[in-house]
Design a protein around this motif. Structure first.
Motif, PDB file in Angstrom:
ATOM      1  N   THR A  18       3.459  30.493  15.634  1.00 51.96           N
ATOM      2  CA  THR A  18       2.273  28.855  14.864  1.00 51.96           C
ATOM      3  C   THR A  18       1.239  29.889  13.910  1.00 51.96           C
ATOM      4  O   THR A  18       0.583  28.766  13.449  1.00 51.96           O
ATOM      5  CB  THR A  18       2.049  28.861  15.738  1.00 51.96           C
ATOM      6  N   ALA A  19       0.929  31.227  14.174  1.00 55.64           N
ATOM      7  CA  ALA A  19      -0.636  31.285  13.312  1.00 55.64           C
ATOM      8  C   ALA A  19       1.055  32.101  12.264  1.00 55.64           C
ATOM      9  O   ALA A  19       0.979  33.357  12.573  1.00 55.64           O
ATOM     10  CB  ALA A  19      -0.866  32.510  13.920  1.00 55.64           C
ATOM     11  N   TYR A  20       0.488  32.237  10.877  1.00 62.48           N
ATOM     12  CA  TYR A  20       1.236  32.845   9.715  1.00 62.48           C
ATOM     13  C   TYR A  20       0.868  34.939  10.132  1.00 62.48           C
ATOM     14  O   TYR A  20      -0.888  34.592  10.131  1.00 62.48           O
ATOM     15  CB  TYR A  20       1.109  32.212   8.729  1.00 62.48           C
ATOM     16  N   GLY A  21       2.136  35.358   9.841  1.00 63.49           N
ATOM     17  CA  GLY A  21       1.395  36.656   9.477  1.00 63.49           C
ATOM     18  C   GLY A  21       0.881  37.218  11.236  1.00 63.49           C
ATOM     19  O   GLY A  21       1.086  38.608  11.641  1.00 63.49           O
ATOM     20  N   ALA A 291     -15.893  35.522  19.691  1.00 58.71           N
ATOM     21  CA  ALA A 291     -14.939  34.378  19.175  1.00 58.71           C
ATOM     22  C   ALA A 291     -14.255  34.925  17.845  1.00 58.71           C
ATOM     23  O   ALA A 291     -13.594  34.731  16.864  1.00 58.71           O
ATOM     24  CB  ALA A 291     -14.868  33.501  19.551  1.00 58.71           C
ATOM     25  N   GLN A 292     -15.593  34.327  16.731  1.00 59.37           N
ATOM     26  CA  GLN A 292     -15.485  34.472  15.558  1.00 59.37           C
ATOM     27  C   GLN A 292     -14.549  35.397  14.751  1.00 59.37           C
ATOM     28  O   GLN A 292     -14.183  35.690  13.848  1.00 59.37           O
ATOM     29  CB  GLN A 292     -17.177  34.067  14.592  1.00 59.37           C
ATOM     30  N   ALA A 293     -15.279  36.625  15.590  1.00 61.73           N
ATOM     31  CA  ALA A 293     -14.081  37.847  15.050  1.00 61.73           C
ATOM     32  C   ALA A 293     -12.438  38.182  15.491  1.00 61.73           C
ATOM     33  O   ALA A 293     -12.225  38.287  14.363  1.00 61.73           O
ATOM     34  CB  ALA A 293     -15.425  39.581  16.100  1.00 61.73           C
ATOM     35  N   LYS A 294     -12.693  37.734  16.348  1.00 60.21           N
ATOM     36  CA  LYS A 294     -10.729  37.361  16.625  1.00 60.21           C
ATOM     37  C   LYS A 294     -10.459  35.984  15.391  1.00 60.21           C
ATOM     38  O   LYS A 294      -9.414  36.383  14.693  1.00 60.21           O
ATOM     39  CB  LYS A 294     -10.894  36.332  17.979  1.00 60.21           C
ATOM     40  N   ARG A 295     -11.084  35.376  15.168  1.00 67.64           N
ATOM     41  CA  ARG A 295     -10.579  34.141  14.282  1.00 67.64           C
ATOM     42  C   ARG A 295     -10.952  35.069  12.592  1.00 67.64           C
ATOM     43  O   ARG A 295      -9.971  34.609  12.144  1.00 67.64           O
ATOM     44  CB  ARG A 295     -11.901  33.798  13.910  1.00 67.64           C
ATOM     45  N   GLY A 296     -11.687  35.551  12.321  1.00 67.21           N
ATOM     46  CA  GLY A 296     -11.439  36.894  11.080  1.00 67.21           C
ATOM     47  C   GLY A 296     -10.296  37.832  11.192  1.00 67.21           C
ATOM     48  O   GLY A 296      -9.484  37.484  10.287  1.00 67.21           O
ATOM     49  N   GLU A 297      -9.883  38.216  12.370  1.00 65.57           N
ATOM     50  CA  GLU A 297      -8.912  38.896  12.949  1.00 65.57           C
ATOM     51  C   GLU A 297      -7.694  37.879  12.279  1.00 65.57           C
ATOM     52  O   GLU A 297      -6.694  38.578  11.316  1.00 65.57           O
ATOM     53  CB  GLU A 297      -8.786  39.724  13.967  1.00 65.57           C
ATOM     54  N   MET A 298      -7.692  37.408  12.796  1.00 59.84           N
ATOM     55  CA  MET A 298      -6.402  36.077  12.462  1.00 59.84           C
ATOM     56  C   MET A 298      -5.881  35.952  11.717  1.00 59.84           C
ATOM     57  O   MET A 298      -5.557  35.720  10.348  1.00 59.84           O
ATOM     58  CB  MET A 298      -6.704  34.858  13.574  1.00 59.84           C
TER      59      MET A 298
END
Length: 457
Positions: A18-21, A291-298
């Motif tokens: 559900t998260a592109y790529g 958490a923000q680093a994970k968001r950036g990776e996503m």
């Protein structure tokens, strides 16, 4: 007053998730979607953690090879979808509490066959099955696959009305309670006087006969719905016991919930007879910085082209062909009107530009909201969102499988339970009881199907 949330896990039986790529991430097991062990392992994890149910989105069809987004979809794992009903029994056998909800379309599935499958699964899951009612997702591709003309949006809801009426008759009227005797000495399996033909002569479906599957723990599976167009909201108000809503601006979500509750009351149902679950992504870590680093990776995996391709699948609208500085305007689509109305501007929220829609889909996916931070921060965001919207819980959209759920279980669940926002285990043994309390296994008397019910013995 704090109350426990209803928490569902949002999945689809396809490689892209559900998260592109994000399928490209080496720790993402979403591409293992055709391995039964993948689903059994996930089901056990969710069951042990105390989630209410696992939800499967689903649709038939695929885009034409001449579609401008075809190559993007193929390369980005946007094509390749198996039938989630097939894995329900395997998940159910490995779990004891977890509900399982599967999407099925009233446009592609006949009531006679659909009711048989769901009644069987309600037995095999011991009452933990639910039906997410859709009138057609990716309708253009589905119609092409079946060799049919695409049915107009509003007519699909007329078909759905006829479909659910026949389905409810088959589930609720075919067998009286106590019909199964299993009297070996007398040689009587069932009482013939307690099995009845149903008769249905609707505008789209006709039937004479009875459902061959004896009454299951819930009789009628838990009924869910996701459309928020005008006809969709009215259908939900009459029949749905739970409604999925896209996230996004809290004012817009709140207005949708209030509207459906008001419509439900006009149908003689209590305002709290429907649970509203908002599609949300959760990215949490021990610290907000992590958490923000994970968001950036996503986001590094997600592209505007992939977002546009998915939006076109849902709505039939090619955003890349439009002026990104302007709103969509008064656009009507026969494919997925909810995806248009979500950005059309209402309830004090201005209409989004095409560019903003693209960026919203790129960043947040179909479900529309992402909560990011350490456990305390995310729990604060949850409480604020629930307060602003009146929602009852969330359909949790993963970034990584199972990583998103591992973080939620290990970090966020203890925080939610400390605030009274999550139970140790779901209530009761059936999915309907999970949402509405122990002892409420069958449709409530205010539901449109209640007049069809045989007396409870």
């Amino acid at each position: 007053m704090t109350k426990p949330l209803t928490l569902a896990i949002f999945q689809s039986m396809m490689p892209g998730g559900t998260a592109y790529g994000s399928w490209r991430h080496p720790e993402n097991t979403a591409p293992d979607y055709l391995d039964v062990d993948h689903w059994v392992s996930l089901g056990k994890k969710l069951d042990a953690a105390g989630f209410d149910f696992l939800f499967f989105a689903d649709a038939y069809g695929s885009p034409d090879t001449d579609d401008r987004f075809f190559d993007i979809r193929i390369k980005d794992a946007g094509i390749g979808a198996a039938d989630p009903l097939v894995v329900v029994s395997a998940i159910a056998a490995a779990t004891s509490k977890l509900g399982i909800v599967v999407t099925a379309s009233t446009t592609t599935e006949k009531p006679q066959s659909l009711t048989r499958r769901y009644a069987t699964l309600d037995h095999l899951t011991k009452g933990r099955i639910g039906w997410n009612i859709v009138t057609g997702s990716g309708q253009a591709a589905s119609a092409r696959l079946f060799g049919e003309a695409m049915i107009p949006h509003d007519e699909r809801y007329l078909i759905a009305e006829d479909h659910i009426q026949l389905s409810l008759k088959l589930w609720e009227q075919s067998w009286d309670d106590g019909a199964i005797l299993l009297d070996r000495a007398a040689g009587v399996y069932a009482d013939p006087s307690k099995i009845h033909d149903i008769h249905h002569d609707g505008p789209y479906f006709k039937a004479d006969g009875f459902l061959t599957v004896p009454p299951s723990p819930q009789r009628t599976p838990l009924l869910l719905q996701a459309g928020t167009s005008g006809p969709g909201r009215d259908f939900a108000a009459k029949y749905a016991e739970a409604v999925f809503l896209a996230g996004g601006d809290a004012k817009h979500v709140a207005a949708n919930i209030a509207d459906i509750r008001e419509r439900a009351e006009r149908y003689g149902r209590p305002a709290d007879s429907i649970k509203f679950l908002v599609g949300v992504g959760f990215i949490t870590a021990p610290t907000t910085e992590e958490a923000q680093a994970k968001r950036g990776e996503m986001l590094s995996f997600s592209t505007v082209e992939s977002a546009a391709a998915f939006y076109a699948t849902l709505t039939g609208i090619d955003l890349l062909a439009l002026d990104r500085t302007k709103p969509l305007g008064d656009v009507k689509t026969e494919q997925g009107q909810s995806g248009v109305e979500r950005f059309s501007g209402a309830d004090g929220v201005p209409p989004a530009t095409v560019g903003e829609i693209l960026e919203d889909y790129r960043r947040n996916g179909v479900n529309g909201s992402i909560f990011v931070g350490d456990p305390s921060t995310v729990a604060d965001q949850i409480e604020e969102f629930i307060e602003l919207t009146g929602a009852d819980g969330f359909a949790i959209q993963p970034y990584l499988v199972p990583g998103t759920y591992d973080d939620f279980i290990e970090l966020l669940i203890p925080e939610l339970r400390s605030r009274g926002l999550m139970r140790e285990q779901p209530e009761g043994s059936t999915l309907r009881e999970h949402l509405f309390g122990e002892g409420r296994k069958r449709l409530p008397r205010e539901h449109a199907g209640a007049q069809l019910q045989t007396p409870v013995s």
